[in-house]
Design a protein around this motif. Structure first.
Motif, mmCIF file in Angstrom:
data_model
loop_
_atom_site.group_PDB
_atom_site.id
_atom_site.type_symbol
_atom_site.label_atom_id
_atom_site.label_comp_id
_atom_site.label_asym_id
_atom_site.label_seq_id
_atom_site.Cartn_x
_atom_site.Cartn_y
_atom_site.Cartn_z
ATOM 1 N N PHE A 44 1.055 39.242 -21.639
ATOM 2 C CA PHE A 44 0.463 37.905 -21.545
ATOM 3 C C PHE A 44 0.995 36.984 -22.629
ATOM 4 O O PHE A 44 1.102 35.772 -22.429
ATOM 5 N N GLU A 45 1.362 37.533 -23.797
ATOM 6 C CA GLU A 45 1.921 36.688 -24.854
ATOM 7 C C GLU A 45 3.247 36.077 -24.422
ATOM 8 O O GLU A 45 3.515 34.899 -24.688
ATOM 9 N N GLU A 46 4.075 36.861 -23.758
ATOM 10 C CA GLU A 46 5.355 36.334 -23.280
ATOM 11 C C GLU A 46 5.132 35.283 -22.205
ATOM 12 O O GLU A 46 5.846 34.269 -22.145
ATOM 13 N N THR A 47 4.138 35.498 -21.337
ATOM 14 C CA THR A 47 3.815 34.506 -20.309
ATOM 15 C C THR A 47 3.384 33.193 -20.951
ATOM 16 O O THR A 47 3.835 32.109 -20.561
ATOM 17 N N ASP A 48 2.503 33.267 -21.957
ATOM 18 C CA ASP A 48 2.070 32.066 -22.664
ATOM 19 C C ASP A 48 3.244 31.365 -23.327
ATOM 20 O O ASP A 48 3.355 30.135 -23.312
ATOM 21 N N ARG A 49 4.131 32.152 -23.936
ATOM 22 C CA ARG A 49 5.297 31.599 -24.625
ATOM 23 C C ARG A 49 6.204 30.861 -23.646
ATOM 24 O O ARG A 49 6.632 29.724 -23.895
ATOM 25 N N THR A 50 6.467 31.493 -22.512
ATOM 26 C CA THR A 50 7.333 30.878 -21.504
ATOM 27 C C THR A 50 6.722 29.590 -20.959
ATOM 28 O O THR A 50 7.400 28.567 -20.822
ATOM 29 N N ALA A 51 5.440 29.639 -20.649
ATOM 30 C CA ALA A 51 4.765 28.466 -20.090
ATOM 31 C C ALA A 51 4.790 27.302 -21.073
ATOM 32 O O ALA A 51 5.024 26.148 -20.688
ATOM 33 N N ALA A 52 4.550 27.574 -22.369
ATOM 34 C CA ALA A 52 4.546 26.501 -23.367
ATOM 35 C C ALA A 52 5.929 25.873 -23.508
ATOM 36 O O ALA A 52 6.058 24.638 -23.637
ATOM 37 N N ARG A 53 6.958 26.687 -23.480
ATOM 38 C CA ARG A 53 8.320 26.150 -23.587
ATOM 39 C C ARG A 53 8.654 25.264 -22.394
ATOM 40 O O ARG A 53 9.218 24.182 -22.549
ATOM 41 N N ILE A 54 8.303 25.730 -21.208
ATOM 42 C CA ILE A 54 8.544 24.927 -20.006
ATOM 43 C C ILE A 54 7.793 23.604 -20.095
ATOM 44 O O ILE A 54 8.347 22.531 -19.813
ATOM 45 N N PHE A 55 6.552 23.666 -20.519
ATOM 46 C CA PHE A 55 5.722 22.466 -20.583
ATOM 47 C C PHE A 55 6.322 21.452 -21.553
ATOM 48 O O PHE A 55 6.433 20.256 -21.242
ATOM 49 N N GLY A 56 6.726 21.927 -22.735
ATOM 50 C CA GLY A 56 7.310 21.026 -23.721
ATOM 51 C C GLY A 56 8.625 20.441 -23.264
ATOM 52 O O GLY A 56 8.880 19.232 -23.421
ATOM 53 N N GLU A 57 9.479 21.273 -22.690
ATOM 54 C CA GLU A 57 10.789 20.799 -22.234
ATOM 55 C C GLU A 57 10.648 19.773 -21.118
ATOM 56 O O GLU A 57 11.334 18.742 -21.122
ATOM 57 N N ARG A 58 9.800 20.023 -20.173
ATOM 58 C CA ARG A 58 9.630 19.101 -19.047
ATOM 59 C C ARG A 58 8.926 17.811 -19.484
ATOM 60 O O ARG A 58 9.194 16.743 -18.940
ATOM 61 N N ALA A 59 8.040 17.919 -20.445
ATOM 62 C CA ALA A 59 7.394 16.711 -20.960
ATOM 63 C C ALA A 59 8.412 15.815 -21.654
ATOM 64 O O ALA A 59 8.414 14.579 -21.475
ATOM 65 N N ARG A 60 9.282 16.413 -22.443
ATOM 66 C CA ARG A 60 10.323 15.634 -23.131
ATOM 67 C C ARG A 60 11.280 14.994 -22.128
ATOM 68 O O ARG A 60 11.615 13.803 -22.238
ATOM 69 N N ALA A 61 11.672 15.769 -21.113
ATOM 70 C CA ALA A 61 12.606 15.239 -20.110
ATOM 71 C C ALA A 61 11.994 14.094 -19.313
ATOM 72 O O ALA A 61 12.697 13.165 -18.885
ATOM 73 N N ALA A 62 10.669 14.129 -19.106
ATOM 74 C CA ALA A 62 9.999 13.097 -18.305
ATOM 75 C C ALA A 62 9.596 11.883 -19.138
ATOM 76 O O ALA A 62 9.061 10.905 -18.590
ATOM 77 N N GLY A 63 9.817 11.927 -20.459
ATOM 78 C CA GLY A 63 9.446 10.804 -21.301
ATOM 79 C C GLY A 63 7.957 10.711 -21.588
ATOM 80 O O GLY A 63 7.442 9.620 -21.877
ATOM 81 N N VAL A 64 7.272 11.833 -21.519
ATOM 82 C CA VAL A 64 5.840 11.856 -21.836
ATOM 83 C C VAL A 64 5.650 11.447 -23.300
ATOM 84 O O VAL A 64 6.401 11.871 -24.174
ATOM 85 N N ARG A 65 4.655 10.621 -23.568
ATOM 86 C CA ARG A 65 4.455 10.084 -24.921
ATOM 87 C C ARG A 65 3.713 11.045 -25.830
ATOM 88 O O ARG A 65 3.884 11.015 -27.052
ATOM 89 N N ARG A 66 2.833 11.876 -25.266
ATOM 90 C CA ARG A 66 2.038 12.776 -26.107
ATOM 91 C C ARG A 66 1.596 13.998 -25.318
ATOM 92 O O ARG A 66 1.265 13.895 -24.133
ATOM 93 N N ILE A 67 1.603 15.138 -26.016
ATOM 94 C CA ILE A 67 0.990 16.367 -25.509
ATOM 95 C C ILE A 67 -0.277 16.600 -26.326
ATOM 96 O O ILE A 67 -0.291 16.423 -27.550
ATOM 97 N N VAL A 68 -1.359 16.987 -25.648
ATOM 98 C CA VAL A 68 -2.603 17.350 -26.333
ATOM 99 C C VAL A 68 -2.927 18.794 -25.952
ATOM 100 O O VAL A 68 -2.992 19.133 -24.761
ATOM 101 N N TYR A 69 -3.120 19.629 -26.974
ATOM 102 C CA TYR A 69 -3.338 21.065 -26.770
ATOM 103 C C TYR A 69 -4.624 21.487 -27.475
ATOM 104 O O TYR A 69 -4.914 21.035 -28.579
#
Length: 509
Positions: A91-116
């Motif tokens: 599950f740690e690897e799943t969480d790690r992968t999901a967070a990386r995808i989320f950050g990368e796609r947010a940056r590519a889409a020009g998202v202004r802020r992530i809230v976690y």
């Protein structure tokens, strides 16, 4: 000039909207004037929420880059509210992968802020020495902070609110055990926070300045031990003082079994909660107030948070529960379609009965099943099945209902989950107990040809391997007693329902 400068509503993406916090955050964002899009693996679970018609709901998964990227289009603020409490090995690897995808796609889409929203961790223990659960949540925060998108990472300890796992654990331990032999972590200091304050900080974080990219500790005004919390709960609930005896021999693993036996929280969730309580979790700063200012009465005191949660429980106004999200490891496959299914063997137990009562009366009984109303047949058998499930780490039969009268898709219902509901016509439940296969229970209401109604009940089982087939045939001799009695007693209960005399038709399919 952008929306943040003009004060206009932002476009927000919420992941985890089917969960406890996400399901409460969405209406708060709408109330604040923001537009909301929800990313959900099973959008149908959001269908019956009162705010569903006001949001954009898209199908996707945080581990699927394409669906995350599509959901990010046009978004200003992206909320990351998904966690694997105990999703099994890896599950740690799943969480790690999901967070990386989320950050990368947010940056590519020009998202202004992530809230976690993550977990509060102790200051004096290295991250790599923390429990896997806390370690993973801390790592997710670091990944999002390093994503290139300005990120607000909120860290909370115990969240107190009606339906939260922490509140339910506290509630059941205190109510059921006037005398307790407890783990030593009952003496550990904790800074709990009311769910209303968590939501206030989450909403307020959307408008933080672009140069803010950091962690914020969030907590209520009180620092207590878990023993203090139990005694204060006892006072708030009108219970006598509890006798609490801590002993050092109860490890987190043993503690999780103890919690699982006494409370509705299953071992898979109880263990990470117990592991977290080993550590002193007290806020080191209150810098969040610079961006989300304190107001009179906020943050809410622990006593006030308890009173608000208990009031919600007593008034049956619990909007989301810890069990709103599916328990890790349970089957999530949809019901096989009729009449053909390519998935292999499918066993069925079918029962039908003519009922004198109207479809409306029968529908009320069907929708009220479970929880305090029980399952209308052989209570001992259902109780034993629930205990056996708890012993092997399952959810057991004690999750009850979110609402005593109304169900919606995605609700947990004892050891079932509502997969489909058509009021007055159909209730379909999917099993979440530990089984060597997939199981469903369907209850249909049909308008009778000569008046009254007809009740149709199907128990379906798709076995997994030889053990699955053996399981079905070993329990099938009891079906007449359990499922047959269930059909008879539901029909009898419907005949006793008092209702207005006017005729009511059943909704067509």
């Amino acid at each position: 000039m952008g929306t943040e400068e003009t004060g206009a509503g932002l476009r927000c993406l919420v992941t985890g909207a089917t969960g406890y916090i996400g399901g409460r955050l969405v209406p708060e964002l709408l109330e604040a004037g923001h537009a909301v899009r929800c990313l959900a693996r099973t959008p149908e679970k959001l269908r019956d929420h009162p705010w569903a018609g006001q949001v954009d709901i898209v199908r996707g998964d945080v581990t699927d880059a394409a669906s995350v990227g599509a959901a990010m289009e046009g978004i200003d603020v992206a909320y990351y509210l998904v966690h694997a409490l105990a999703g099994g090995p890896g599950f740690e690897e799943t969480d790690r992968t999901a967070a990386r995808i989320f950050g990368e796609r947010a940056r590519a889409a020009g998202v202004r802020r992530i809230v976690y929203l993550g977990g509060l961790t102790p200051d004096d223990i290295p991250v790599d020495e923390l429990s896997p659960h806390l370690r993973s949540r801390a790592e997710v925060g670091r990944i999002l902070l390093d994503s290139g998108v300005p990120t607000t990472a909120l860290r909370a300890a115990v969240i107190i609110g009606s339906g939260s796992a922490s509140f339910e654990m506290l509630r059941y331990l205190t109510e059921r055990l006037p005398v307790m032999v407890t783990p030593s972590w009952v003496s550990t200091r904790i800074q709990p926070i009311a769910v209303r304050d968590v939501l206030r900080y989450l909403v307020g974080s959307a408008r933080m300045p672009e140069d803010v990219n950091r962690v914020f500790d969030i907590g209520g005004p009180d620092i207590l031990t878990y023993r203090d919390m139990m005694q204060q709960y006892a006072r708030a609930a009108g219970l006598p003082h509890r006798l609490i005896v801590p002993v050092p021999v109860l490890t987190p693993r043993l503690s999780s079994h103890w919690i699982g036996l006494v409370t509705p929280v299953p071992r898979s969730i109880a263990r990470p909660l117990a592991e977290s309580l080993r550590y002193e979790v007290v806020c080191r700063e209150h810098d969040i107030a610079r961006h989300v200012p304190d107001v009179p009465g906020r943050p809410i005191s622990f006593d006030r948070a308890l009173a608000l949660a208990l009031q919600r429980v007593r008034e049956a106004k619990v909007t989301t529960r810890w069990s709103s999200a599916s328990v890790p490891g349970v089957p999530s496959d949809p019901l096989p379609t009729d009449p053909d299914w390519a998935g292999g063997s499918l066993y069925a137990d079918v029962r039908e009965r003519d009922v004198d009562a109207s479809p409306r009366a029968l529908g009320r009984v069907v929708e009220g099943i479970g929880g305090d109303h029980g399952w209308y047949s052989f209570p001992l058998a259902w109780a034993v099945r629930g205990w056996l499930d708890r012993l092997v780490g399952g959810v057991g039969l004690r999750r009850g209902r979110r609402d005593a009268e109304r169900l919606r898709v995605g609700d947990s219902l004892d050891f079932w989950r509502v997969e489909e509901i058509e009021p007055g016509r159909l209730l379909r439940l999917r099993a979440e107990m530990r089984l060597p296969g997939l199981a469903w229970l369907e209850m249909y209401v049909v308008e009778g040809e000569g008046g009254g109604s007809r009740y149709r009940q199907r128990a379906l089982f798709h076995p997994r391997g030889l053990l699955g087939h053996a399981y079905w045939w070993s329990v099938s001799p009891f079906h007449a007693l359990v499922f047959g009695g269930m059909a008879r007693n539901i029909a009898r209960a419907a005949d006793q329902v008092t209702e207005p005399a006017q005729a009511v038709s059943v909704p067509s399919r």
